[in-house]
Design an enzyme around this catalytic site. Structure first.
Site, short mmCIF file in Angstrom:
data_model
loop_
_atom_site.label_atom_id
_atom_site.label_comp_id
_atom_site.label_asym_id
_atom_site.label_seq_id
_atom_site.Cartn_x
_atom_site.Cartn_y
_atom_site.Cartn_z
N ASP A 70 11.97 41.18 -22.79
CA ASP A 70 12.55 40.60 -23.75
C ASP A 70 14.33 40.69 -22.80
O ASP A 70 14.25 40.94 -21.23
CB ASP A 70 13.08 41.34 -24.89
CG ASP A 70 13.68 42.43 -24.97
OD1 ASP A 70 13.39 43.12 -24.38
OD2 ASP A 70 12.84 43.44 -25.99
N ASN A 139 14.68 49.28 -36.55
CA ASN A 139 14.30 48.34 -37.72
C ASN A 139 12.66 48.11 -37.85
O ASN A 139 12.43 46.39 -38.44
CB ASN A 139 15.45 47.33 -37.83
CG ASN A 139 15.25 46.42 -37.04
OD1 ASN A 139 13.99 46.71 -35.37
ND2 ASN A 139 16.15 45.46 -36.36
N HIS A 141 11.01 46.04 -34.80
CA HIS A 141 11.11 45.03 -34.36
C HIS A 141 10.32 45.67 -33.61
O HIS A 141 9.82 46.27 -32.55
CB HIS A 141 12.31 44.19 -34.17
CG HIS A 141 13.26 45.40 -32.75
ND1 HIS A 141 14.75 45.11 -32.45
CD2 HIS A 141 13.24 46.40 -31.83
CE1 HIS A 141 15.08 46.31 -31.83
NE2 HIS A 141 13.68 46.63 -30.84
N GLU A 146 13.61 40.15 -34.21
CA GLU A 146 14.32 41.18 -34.93
C GLU A 146 13.60 40.43 -36.59
O GLU A 146 13.21 39.41 -36.90
CB GLU A 146 15.87 41.11 -35.29
CG GLU A 146 16.69 41.15 -33.79
CD GLU A 146 17.12 42.57 -33.55
OE1 GLU A 146 16.21 43.30 -34.14
OE2 GLU A 146 17.78 42.40 -32.64
C1 GLP Z 1 14.70 47.62 -27.53
C2 GLP Z 1 14.26 46.54 -27.01
C3 GLP Z 1 12.41 47.07 -27.16
C4 GLP Z 1 12.06 48.27 -27.30
C5 GLP Z 1 12.78 49.05 -28.65
C6 GLP Z 1 12.51 50.85 -28.86
O1 GLP Z 1 15.87 46.92 -28.87
N1 GLP Z 1 14.33 45.41 -27.18
O2 GLP Z 1 11.92 46.04 -26.80
O3 GLP Z 1 11.27 48.99 -27.74
O4 GLP Z 1 14.52 49.00 -28.77
O5 GLP Z 1 13.39 51.25 -27.73
P1 GLP Z 1 13.49 52.53 -27.41
O6 GLP Z 1 11.86 53.15 -26.50
O7 GLP Z 1 14.24 53.10 -26.67
O8 GLP Z 1 13.51 52.83 -29.21
#
Ligand code: GLP
Length: 244
Positions: A70, A139, A141, A146
């Protein structure tokens, strides 16, 4: 279908080593595999562990083809806050992967709709992704798919949820500075990956992990579609799973 194989590790260190083992196995079998790479805090331990193994001369990932999962819209790749530059800092450079092997998402052009469609077509023609390394948002995702996002969602521009904006805020010096839009690899491409590694750590992920793995399969929890796809390994630390 058997569903994801869920492995609960004692702590984040153990999870990081187990994740590195799986990536190493994929690379051993397919040195030029096409790999989708999540950013976020969770995969950083595994990426550091892989870099450590490379330094010891025990791991060579230099032929991998890396796909960013992303990206924020309108951010230049060279911007230190872009997810591209985070991927370069945390994975691509420490593993000695040439920058030509990194496939960027079309997030800084003018016409994102045709660019995203062309991106999906090119990946599909190349045979799809061989490994997707994913985290899970609070959430539910995957990437920036989303809720609601269903299994057919293509690579596209999305509006970030309040949760995503809040979790990105520390890297941007506050919520008000976080871009409102992003491009994400779509659910359709992710769910077709030959192998998926989903990582979650810490008690704050516990509720969403259970909803994703044990709850109904629904667009309201995009990660729940992993219950219905091919080879999925979920690595959790004890905190993210709770009592077992
Ligand atoms: C972010 C990213 C995801 C990631 C997720 C979890 O918003 N877009 O690709 O996997 O949230 O992040 P974290 O590992 O910091 O909890």
């Amino acid at each position: 279908m058997a569903g994801p194989s869920v492995i609960v590790l004692d702590d984040y260190e153990t999870l990081s080593r187990a994740a590195a083992d799986i990536v190493q196995e994929v690379v051993a079998a397919s040195p030029s595999a096409r790999v989708v790479l999540a950013m976020g805090e969770t995969p950083m331990g595994p990426y550091r562990e892989l870099a450590r193994r490379r330094e010891m001369g025990a791991f060579d990932a230099s032929r991998l083809v890396v796909f960013q999962l992303d990206e924020y819209v309108g951010i230049r790749p060279a911007d230190a806050r872009s997810l591209y530059s985070w991927a370069v800092r945390s994975f691509v450079a420490p593993l000695g992967i040439p920058l030509e092997n990194v496939v960027r998402l079309p997030a800084d052009g003018a016409d994102l709709v045709p660019a995203c469609a062309a991106y999906d077509r090119v990946v599909e023609e190349a045979g799809g992704y061989e490994l997707a390394i994913l985290g899970i948002g609070m959430n539910g995702h995957l990437g920036f798919n989303e809720p609601p996002s269903d299994a057919s969602a293509p690579t596209r521009e999305v509006l970030l949820s309040a949760e995503s904006i809040a979790s990105s805020a520390p890297n941007w010096g506050g919520r008000e500075h976080v871009p409102r839009r992003a491009v994400t690899i779509g659910m359709a491409g992710l769910l077709r990956a030959r192998k998926t590694l989903l990582l979650a750590s810490g008690a704050r992920k516990r509720e969403i992990v259970h909803r994703a793995l044990r709850g109904p399969v629904t667009p309201d929890v995009p990660a729940s579609y992993l219950q219905q796809t091919g080879e999925v390994t979920v690595l959790l630390d004890r905190e993210a799973w709770g009592e077992v």
